[in-house]
Design an enzyme around this catalytic site. Structure first.
Site, PDB file in Angstrom:
ATOM      1  N   CYS A   2      86.637  81.848 -47.656  1.00 11.46           N
ATOM      2  CA  CYS A   2      87.798  82.184 -46.652  1.00 11.46           C
ATOM      3  C   CYS A   2      87.593  82.455 -45.194  1.00 11.46           C
ATOM      4  CB  CYS A   2      88.895  82.593 -47.887  1.00 11.46           C
ATOM      5  SG  CYS A   2      89.424  81.998 -49.418  1.00 11.46           S
ATOM      6  N   ARG A  27      84.220  78.215 -43.845  1.00 15.87           N
ATOM      7  CA  ARG A  27      84.060  78.622 -45.188  1.00 15.87           C
ATOM      8  C   ARG A  27      85.233  78.516 -45.768  1.00 15.87           C
ATOM      9  NH1 ARG A  27      82.246  84.643 -43.973  1.00 15.87           N
ATOM     10  NH2 ARG A  27      83.808  85.049 -45.179  1.00 15.87           N
ATOM     11  N   TRP A  75      89.273  78.528 -49.125  1.00 20.14           N
ATOM     12  CA  TRP A  75      88.369  78.072 -50.441  1.00 20.14           C
ATOM     13  C   TRP A  75      89.034  78.119 -51.557  1.00 20.14           C
ATOM     14  CZ3 TRP A  75      84.873  79.534 -54.431  1.00 20.14           C
ATOM     15  CH2 TRP A  75      84.189  78.761 -55.169  1.00 20.14           C
ATOM     16  N   ASN A 101      90.722  87.329 -48.214  1.00 21.64           N
ATOM     17  CA  ASN A 101      89.447  87.134 -48.088  1.00 21.64           C
ATOM     18  C   ASN A 101      88.755  87.594 -49.777  1.00 21.64           C
ATOM     19  OD1 ASN A 101      87.049  87.120 -47.028  1.00 21.64           O
ATOM     20  ND2 ASN A 101      87.028  85.570 -48.342  1.00 21.64           N
ATOM     21  N   GLY A 102      88.922  87.009 -50.348  1.00 22.12           N
ATOM     22  CA  GLY A 102      88.243  87.863 -52.040  1.00 22.12           C
ATOM     23  C   GLY A 102      89.120  87.377 -53.084  1.00 22.12           C
ATOM     24  N   GLU A 489      64.817  71.946 -52.761  1.00 23.37           N
ATOM     25  CA  GLU A 489      65.582  72.475 -51.971  1.00 23.37           C
ATOM     26  C   GLU A 489      65.995  70.411 -51.130  1.00 23.37           C
ATOM     27  OE1 GLU A 489      66.650  74.259 -50.032  1.00 23.37           O
ATOM     28  OE2 GLU A 489      67.411  73.281 -48.076  1.00 23.37           O
ATOM     29  N   LYS A 493      69.819  69.324 -50.334  1.00 27.16           N
ATOM     30  CA  LYS A 493      70.682  68.720 -49.566  1.00 27.16           C
ATOM     31  C   LYS A 493      71.089  67.881 -49.962  1.00 27.16           C
ATOM     32  CE  LYS A 493      70.651  71.477 -47.422  1.00 27.16           C
ATOM     33  NZ  LYS A 493      69.755  72.860 -47.680  1.00 27.16           N
ATOM     34  N   GLU A 496      74.521  68.373 -52.448  1.00 31.23           N
ATOM     35  CA  GLU A 496      75.955  69.228 -51.269  1.00 31.23           C
ATOM     36  C   GLU A 496      75.592  67.806 -50.325  1.00 31.23           C
ATOM     37  OE1 GLU A 496      73.488  71.567 -49.008  1.00 31.23           O
ATOM     38  OE2 GLU A 496      74.708  72.617 -50.252  1.00 31.23           O
ATOM     39  N   HIS A 512      56.989  66.144 -68.997  1.00 30.62           N
ATOM     40  CA  HIS A 512      57.972  66.621 -69.652  1.00 30.62           C
ATOM     41  C   HIS A 512      59.025  66.138 -69.989  1.00 30.62           C
ATOM     42  CE1 HIS A 512      53.738  68.745 -69.978  1.00 30.62           C
ATOM     43  NE2 HIS A 512      53.747  68.809 -69.182  1.00 30.62           N
ATOM     44  N   LYS A 612      79.987  78.050 -46.930  1.00 27.37           N
ATOM     45  CA  LYS A 612      79.034  78.073 -46.166  1.00 27.37           C
ATOM     46  C   LYS A 612      78.292  79.429 -46.583  1.00 27.37           C
ATOM     47  CE  LYS A 612      75.524  78.026 -43.234  1.00 27.37           C
ATOM     48  NZ  LYS A 612      74.375  77.285 -43.607  1.00 27.37           N
TER      49      LYS A 612
HETATM   50  O1  M6R Z   1      74.630  82.653 -47.519  1.00 31.31           O
HETATM   51  P1  M6R Z   1      72.909  82.468 -48.444  1.00 31.31           P
HETATM   52  O2  M6R Z   1      71.694  82.160 -47.639  1.00 31.31           O
HETATM   53  O3  M6R Z   1      73.217  83.946 -48.706  1.00 31.31           O
HETATM   54  O4  M6R Z   1      73.727  81.509 -48.780  1.00 31.31           O
HETATM   55  C1  M6R Z   1      73.349  81.228 -50.298  1.00 31.31           C
HETATM   56  C2  M6R Z   1      73.347  79.495 -50.339  1.00 31.31           C
HETATM   57  O5  M6R Z   1      74.934  80.072 -50.592  1.00 31.31           O
HETATM   58  C3  M6R Z   1      73.688  78.241 -49.288  1.00 31.31           C
HETATM   59  O6  M6R Z   1      72.129  78.246 -48.849  1.00 31.31           O
HETATM   60  C4  M6R Z   1      73.719  76.836 -50.209  1.00 31.31           C
HETATM   61  O7  M6R Z   1      73.155  76.795 -51.085  1.00 31.31           O
HETATM   62  C5  M6R Z   1      73.610  76.385 -48.857  1.00 31.31           C
HETATM   63  N1  M6R Z   1      74.993  75.361 -48.972  1.00 31.31           N
HETATM   64  C6  M6R Z   1      72.912  75.665 -48.992  1.00 31.31           C
HETATM   65  O8  M6R Z   1      72.641  74.268 -48.168  1.00 31.31           O
END
Ligand code: M6R
Length: 617
Positions: A2, A27, A75, A101-102, A489, A493, A496, A512, A612
């Site tokens: 949030c 956020r 969020w 937020n929290g 990674e 990507k 997501e 395996h 984010k």
């Molecule tokens: O702000 P941070 O790097 O700690 O965030 C970690 C993950 O939440 C972040 O890398 C997330 O996996 C991204 N959406 C990846 O693209």
């Protein structure tokens, strides 16, 4: 997660708060709302589900007048995304408004008690207890009521509160969720992240845990939760606001992918002088670092993949053992660490709840702590003994790209720095730096080639989407050695932002299990640049082709061998030594995810269900 934003001053607040919320939308973006306090001592609220542009449309038709306001982009944690669960929340008399937020962990008990006292709740959120508690304690001075309410809350929060009884005033408080004050002339701002205030001011104050602030247009007063005054000097932020705009690109993600060569060049320029590496902001003396017996890296998501890659990098350049853990696992393990352990927390935002908790755990066990992060002044950067900033500039797209390569770049330099201070092979430093200096040019070549062949990339994505209509196809990503984390990674990507199922595997693990998935449907992205495991990758590709699998290899320019295996498309990267190859192989992976998501018409910069910074557990 949030985002919260507040404004108090002489200007109409609605537009300023909307603009601030747009900067914070990364956020959370499932619902939003605003409360405006007007001269007639009345709080007006508008809330909606959906994104901020929906709120904006509503406010165009029904504008809210007033020069003090708080806003929120959500969020969802407690209660579905809906107008009644959106913030701000009001007390029963609509005289007090709160954004939060929290997570309030004891909200259930508090709610029960308040309901027994006759309070009727309007939402399913944990947040609503805050506004009723403030109302209960309100005796004419808002900060006193907030302070008393805070005593009853357990959990994490950044809150902003206003009351119709006190015009021009916002009271805010912070515990384990970020909150920054932006100091203007005759006006002041509050936000979850500094990027939201930068269009107005670059003089900011980061609130610390356990602190509150009372804000008017003319002044601000910081105290701790007990009411003791706190004096703190503002810091001046030198981020360029234009870096947080799209600059002609269709999406922030694409812009951020294209920024990578320049960011790496800037990191090298800042950190390397001749053949010397320096981290000027690092408060840990070299002698203390040299005494370290092991390194433990914690991180989440993409930052975790940077950590996994770092293990290979440190093994190449230093003689320090490295282990890597996801923060969410580490924080509940009984990890054996002590004062001879260096814990490195990697995080773009510097606010990830699990990573922050992991860092605190390590501090309790007396480990030396170092944060590697992008956001200046973030919680992780303040709580660790040392900090190294990645200086990638604001990363707006939820899918991390440039922050990742910036993290890798800093980790290469950190490993070489260890070698420089005597914890590794000094002979390797000069040749490594020489090659590293050239990496930005090679990255640019890959991006130029993408631009030249963009229509081919799009055709491939279209081909995949057509096939997907008839068969449940998905992606597998295979890599070995230092390119194995990039396989993870690449899959992350794609998942997501395109919502296509994808898995990343160490290619050696194929036999395996995952090989059972292979038929003519899945597309297998094989990271196969020149390396000591190249022949093994060829064998993997042969095994996939023998089962009619579709392969897209990422190879070193001029590779003739893999062509013979009839891949559906070959992606070439310039020649580079194996150790630096992740900085190049990741770019096509980012572009594959981007192109797929675009083909499927996804919301690339703000994919569903994500935020984010993950500031809740
Ligand atoms: O702000 P941070 O790097 O700690 O965030 C970690 C993950 O939440 C972040 O890398 C997330 O996996 C991204 N959406 C990846 O693209």
């Amino acid at each position: 997660m949030c985002g919260i934003f507040g404004y108090t001053g002489k200007k109409e607040a609605q537009g300023l708060v909307l603009e601030g919320l747009k900067h914070l939308e990364y956020r959370g973006y499932d619902s939003s709302g605003i409360a405006v306090l007007n001269g007639a001592r009345h709080i007006s609220v508008k809330k909606t589900d959906g994104k901020i542009r929906k709120l904006e449309e509503i406010l165009k038709v029904h504008p809210l007048k007033g020069t003090t306001a708080i806003g929120h982009t959500r969020w969802a944690t407690h209660g579905t995304p809906s107008p009644h669960n959106a913030h701000p929340h009001l007390d029963g008399e609509s005289e007090i408004a709160v954004v939060h937020n929290g997570i309030i962990e004891n909200y259930f008990d508090l709610k029960k008690t308040l309901e027994e006292e006759g309070i009727r709740f309007q939402s399913e959120t944990d947040t609503e207890v805050i506004v009723h508690l403030v109302a209960k304690h309100y005796k004419g001075i808002l900060e006193n009521a907030v302070r008393r309410a805070l005593k009853e809350l357990r959990g994490t929060f950044a809150i902003a509160v206003m009351t119709s009884h006190e015009s021009g005033k916002i009271v805010a408080a912070k515990l384990d969720s970020p909150l920054v004050l932006g100091l203007g002339k005759g006006e002041n701002f509050l936000a979850s992240d500094v990027s939201a205030v930068l269009t107005h001011t670059n003089r900011v104050i980061y609130l610390e845990n356990g602190e509150m602030v009372t804000l008017t247009g003319e002044e601000f007063k910081i105290t701790n939760f007990a009411g003791k005054a706190v004096s703190r000097k503002p810091v001046v932020i030198d981020w360029d606001v234009t870096r947080a705009q799209k600059g002609g690109f269709e999406h922030f993600m694409l812009k951020e992918i294209f920024e990578q060569p320049d960011i790496l060049a800037a990191i090298l320029k800042e950190r390397v002088t001749g053949t010397r590496i320096h981290f000027d902001e690092l408060k840990i003396p070299a002698a203390q670092l040299k005494r370290i017996k092991r390194i433990l890296i914690i991180a989440c998501g993409t930052a975790y993949h940077a950590g996994l890659t770092a293990k290979y990098i440190f093994e190449e350049f230093t003689d320090i053992p490295v282990s890597v853990d996801t923060s969410s696992e580490f924080r509940y393990r009984n990890a054996v660490i002590d004062k001879n352990t260096l814990l490195i927390a990697i995080s773009q935002s510097g606010e990830t709840a699990d990573t922050l908790a992991g860092l605190r755990e390590a501090k309790k066990k007396k480990a030396l702590t170092l944060t590697l992060c992008n956001v200046l002044g973030s919680s992780l950067s303040r709580e660790a003994k040392g900090v190294i900033y990645t200086h990638a500039g604001p990363e707006i797209a939820v899918a991390s790209t440039k922050a990742y390569t910036a993290q890798l770049a800093v980790l290469y330099l950190l490993a070489l720095y260890f070698a420089q201070i005597g914890a590794g092979s000094s002979k390797k430093i000069t040749p490594a730096l020489k090659e590293f200096m050239h990496i930005p040019v090679l990255m640019r070549k890959i991006l130029d080639s993408y631009k030249r062949n963009e229509s081919q990339w799009r055709d491939n994505a279209h081909d995949f989407s057509q096939r997907r209509k008839n068969a449940p196809n998905f992606f597998l990503y295979l890599g070995r050695h230092i390119n194995y984390p990039n396989a993870l990674e690449g899959a992350l990507k794609l998942k997501e932002i395109s919502y296509i199922p994808a898995e990343g595997y160490a290619a050696g693990e194929m036999k395996h299990g995952p090989i059972a998935l292979i038929d003519e449907n899945p597309w297998v992205i094989c990271l196969a640049p020149k390396s000591k495991t190249y022949d093994k990758m060829i064998s993997n590709i042969q095994e996939i082709r023998a089962r009619s699998g579709c392969v897209i290899p990422i190879v070193t320019e001029g590779d003739e061998e893999i062509k013979k295996l009839n891949p559906i498309y070959i992606i070439q990267i310039p020649e580079v030594s194996e150790i630096f190859s992740p900085l190049l192989t990741v770019i096509p992976l980012q572009l594959i995810a981007y192109t797929m998501a675009r083909e499927f018409g996804r919301d690339i910069d703000q994919p569903r269900n994500l935020a984010k910074s993950v500031t809740v557990e």
